[in-house]
Scaffold this active site. Structure first.
Site, PDB file in Angstrom:
ATOM      1  N   HIS A   1      78.933  37.168  76.677  1.00 46.59           N
ATOM      2  CA  HIS A   1      78.190  38.347  77.119  1.00 46.59           C
ATOM      3  C   HIS A   1      79.018  39.108  78.138  1.00 46.59           C
ATOM      4  O   HIS A   1      80.111  38.689  78.531  1.00 46.59           O
ATOM      5  CB  HIS A   1      76.819  37.952  77.702  1.00 46.59           C
ATOM      6  CG  HIS A   1      76.817  37.610  79.142  1.00 46.59           C
ATOM      7  ND1 HIS A   1      75.981  38.188  80.069  1.00 46.59           N
ATOM      8  CD2 HIS A   1      77.591  36.734  79.833  1.00 46.59           C
ATOM      9  CE1 HIS A   1      76.214  37.674  81.261  1.00 46.59           C
ATOM     10  NE2 HIS A   1      77.162  36.791  81.162  1.00 46.59           N
TER      11      HIS A   1
ATOM     12  N   CYS B   1      81.918  39.989  86.062  1.00 46.38           N
ATOM     13  CA  CYS B   1      81.002  39.860  84.921  1.00 46.38           C
ATOM     14  C   CYS B   1      81.047  41.086  84.009  1.00 46.38           C
ATOM     15  O   CYS B   1      80.487  41.074  82.921  1.00 46.38           O
ATOM     16  CB  CYS B   1      79.556  39.666  85.396  1.00 46.38           C
ATOM     17  SG  CYS B   1      79.344  38.146  86.309  1.00 46.38           S
TER      18      CYS B   1
ATOM     19  N   HIS C   1      82.998  37.646  78.515  1.00 43.05           N
ATOM     20  CA  HIS C   1      83.304  36.296  78.944  1.00 43.05           C
ATOM     21  C   HIS C   1      82.162  35.432  78.365  1.00 43.05           C
ATOM     22  O   HIS C   1      81.429  35.920  77.498  1.00 43.05           O
ATOM     23  CB  HIS C   1      83.400  36.203  80.475  1.00 43.05           C
ATOM     24  CG  HIS C   1      82.112  36.478  81.182  1.00 43.05           C
ATOM     25  ND1 HIS C   1      81.611  37.743  81.341  1.00 43.05           N
ATOM     26  CD2 HIS C   1      81.207  35.647  81.753  1.00 43.05           C
ATOM     27  CE1 HIS C   1      80.461  37.682  81.982  1.00 43.05           C
ATOM     28  NE2 HIS C   1      80.185  36.421  82.247  1.00 43.05           N
TER      29      HIS C   1
ATOM     30  N   HIS D   1      79.531  31.508  78.565  1.00 39.78           N
ATOM     31  CA  HIS D   1      78.981  30.371  79.300  1.00 39.78           C
ATOM     32  C   HIS D   1      78.436  29.305  78.337  1.00 39.78           C
ATOM     33  O   HIS D   1      78.059  29.612  77.205  1.00 39.78           O
ATOM     34  CB  HIS D   1      77.817  30.817  80.206  1.00 39.78           C
ATOM     35  CG  HIS D   1      78.191  31.829  81.239  1.00 39.78           C
ATOM     36  ND1 HIS D   1      78.969  31.521  82.312  1.00 39.78           N
ATOM     37  CD2 HIS D   1      77.890  33.147  81.359  1.00 39.78           C
ATOM     38  CE1 HIS D   1      79.135  32.605  83.067  1.00 39.78           C
ATOM     39  NE2 HIS D   1      78.491  33.603  82.508  1.00 39.78           N
TER      40      HIS D   1
ATOM     41  N   ASP E   1      73.172  30.667  70.000  1.00 44.06           N
ATOM     42  CA  ASP E   1      74.294  29.726  70.073  1.00 44.06           C
ATOM     43  C   ASP E   1      75.511  30.227  69.285  1.00 44.06           C
ATOM     44  O   ASP E   1      75.407  30.578  68.105  1.00 44.06           O
ATOM     45  CB  ASP E   1      73.863  28.358  69.524  1.00 44.06           C
ATOM     46  CG  ASP E   1      74.932  27.309  69.776  1.00 44.06           C
ATOM     47  OD1 ASP E   1      75.623  27.390  70.807  1.00 44.06           O
ATOM     48  OD2 ASP E   1      75.090  26.416  68.917  1.00 44.06           O
ATOM     49  N   HIS E   2      76.655  30.245  69.973  1.00 44.64           N
ATOM     50  CA  HIS E   2      77.900  30.734  69.378  1.00 44.64           C
ATOM     51  C   HIS E   2      77.752  32.184  68.923  1.00 44.64           C
ATOM     52  O   HIS E   2      78.278  32.593  67.886  1.00 44.64           O
ATOM     53  CB  HIS E   2      78.384  29.817  68.258  1.00 44.64           C
ATOM     54  CG  HIS E   2      79.010  28.559  68.787  1.00 44.64           C
ATOM     55  ND1 HIS E   2      78.256  27.546  69.347  1.00 44.64           N
ATOM     56  CD2 HIS E   2      80.303  28.163  68.904  1.00 44.64           C
ATOM     57  CE1 HIS E   2      79.086  26.569  69.745  1.00 44.64           C
ATOM     58  NE2 HIS E   2      80.316  26.927  69.496  1.00 44.64           N
TER      59      HIS E   2
ATOM     60  N   GLU F   1      73.067  29.256  84.020  1.00 44.68           N
ATOM     61  CA  GLU F   1      74.265  29.938  83.519  1.00 44.68           C
ATOM     62  C   GLU F   1      75.522  29.163  83.900  1.00 44.68           C
ATOM     63  O   GLU F   1      76.437  29.019  83.110  1.00 44.68           O
ATOM     64  CB  GLU F   1      74.308  31.345  84.113  1.00 44.68           C
ATOM     65  CG  GLU F   1      75.214  32.285  83.372  1.00 44.68           C
ATOM     66  CD  GLU F   1      75.324  33.620  84.075  1.00 44.68           C
ATOM     67  OE1 GLU F   1      74.925  34.629  83.478  1.00 44.68           O
ATOM     68  OE2 GLU F   1      75.819  33.678  85.228  1.00 44.68           O
TER      69      GLU F   1
END
Lengths: 138, 138, 138, 138, 138, 138
Positions: free
Chosen positions: E16, E35, E41, E43, E81-82, E128
């Site tokens: 994100h 950010c 980037h 998490h 996810d992913h 996060e």
């Protein structure tokens, strides 16, 4: 026969500082930073001791973990837990209490008692904070 | 070419006890302590399997982690998870379920399947509680 | 005066299963899945007990943590650790050993002893695996 | 508008002891146990500060976490980290350094600075060891 | 009848950024810092969903955890996810992907499915990094 | 003189994907699964760097940990944190961003700076998720 490594964790909370009495306050601060605070600071140390050997065909054990735990308590944890490493711990007398020196000194404390339990000492790992730890393999 | 170690964690929850049927209850208690409770106890075991090899120039992978995961599930986790290690697990028949013996037995279970994936098995690590774990390097 | 919450963690390793004797094996499996394995499975449970009160002006303590720990050992941990929850634990007799029921039963075990230490019991939290836990507030 | 709680963790390593100068050594030991060691001991403390508010429609933030972090460093962490809580920390003067008292004192230190950032302080949580922590809600 | 809270953890790894297209690069950097990196980037997010209710006298369950897990996978994890939260996730369209907004959006996604399972949704917690997390109670 | 290993942890949050531009979308999906998501995904990576050497008789240090931390920030973390590994990181240009390749590339980045600090680089460990990590020993 297979050789297996087994590791036991112990914990102790202790105060210490990094500061040489033969150095000026300035040199101590320049070298050791905030670790040289004259009034001490402290950590929740974690200790992992790894021994190796063949599992006994009778018990499946490389070592009796409660005997290992007792040896670690007698020779290490009892002497360090809720103590000042620099003032209260005979086996650290004359040594700067860096994590490196602490791991080497713990090795020296427990090598003979662990051999007396029929095992080979493989590694002493000491974690000072979640961001740094030390390992000594003798 | 560089050799890289890669480790995958799996988890399983199982019952077991440490107790020899050819020993008296007294001897079992003296040797295995509370681990010999006749009605079993159990753990959330954690398993780390480390393999090593050269990363493929095509994929950057030493091993396809999902293939490794599938092999571990088929040969280890499916047989141990939510089972009684002493009663339900064929590859532990006739072995005391010490963590040491469990690590050696898991190594034997997965060595061939991992070699079939083109890798070398390096280490089986089994953690029984947060205070003790075992490593076997073959 | 400020009210402070203080929490102590204890751990116990135990076997159990989820299975009703008045149900068929099929219904037990359909309802409880792999948790109904007839030969049991087990977990490393983590228990957090939270009490609340005013810190004593004399000691700074809401409760003497070692007295709390002793109460938890006597009334809970000693009865559960290295035991079979379904067979060995008097205070779980007649209750399915779901984590929910376990938390409620632990609350009932410790409410009076904790009040005897001059505190109010606030929460019993039981973690069965790293992916699920339960909280009971009375 | 939704109210969201957001929590930031900070860490500090400090020395302290639990010991009243107006009590005898015997009474201090009887009350505070090994925490009364005259030469101090120490911990890696973990601090979680929770604030609450409405996320800004412009930024999605309840609070700018780096501004929160800076406030915590200035008012709490800089004063405690690598210090002796009993000797070096002005806001702990005259208070026994129990975890309870420490949480209340940290709340008092940060309430105004956090309100200045446009938020409501909800909880100060201080963990002394992995087995005990304290929460203060004001 | 007792009310018990039960929590399930899920995990997802996602990319994100925090950046408003209607703002200049300078303003985005000034507001969101690193950010706002244009190329994203990411998490390893951890999600804890807490529901509450009375344990069923028949099963001891507040909720069938595998049904809860399936609902979370279908309505939340499969979509995040992913993935890239800003580009790939329909329920985050038009919202800045702050952890606060993400927690509120997840609440909205799962409230109805969880009520359909006979429970009350109590809290959505999203972590996060190990240093910050958010809780939303509706 | 004893040789001691010392390890420092650093963390970075980054986006990446596993996808070869010279392969079809189908082949990328078949090979890399959900890691090939075109719009990226991301992780909270953890990095452990282990160096070894003799503790200095003067300081007790194998290496000045803050100097090590600065070297890691300059040569690794600053370049990876809150970045896209595939687009933003010069030292990963032309390499698939598998954890294996990342560990080897980090080794190459820090070998010379660490030797300049008077130490031997022993291991670079990179953890992508709590279930998998990689180690490279050069």
């Amino acid at each position: 026969m297979p050789i297996v490594h087994i590791t036991r964790r112990e914990r102790f909370s202790a105060a210490h500082k990094l500061s040489r009495p033969d150095w000026s306050a300035e040199k101590n601060t320049a070298t050791f930073g905030k670790c040289s605070n004259p009034n001490w600071h402290g950590h929740n140390y974690e200790l992992w001791v790894t021994v190796k050997g063949e599992p006994s065909p009778e018990t499946g054990f490389v070592i009796d973990l409660s005997a290992l735990g007792q040896a670690l308590h007698e020779h290490v944890v009892r002497q360090l837990d809720h103590k000042n490493i620099d003032l209260d711990v005979p086996f650290m007398k004359g040594r700067l209490s860096s994590t490196e020196n602490l791991a080497v000194a713990i090795w020296e404390q427990i090598k003979v008692p662990i051999e007396a339990l029929g095992c080979v000492l493989h590694c002493v790992k000491v974690q000072e904070t979640e961001n740094n730890h030390v390992e000594y393999f003798g």
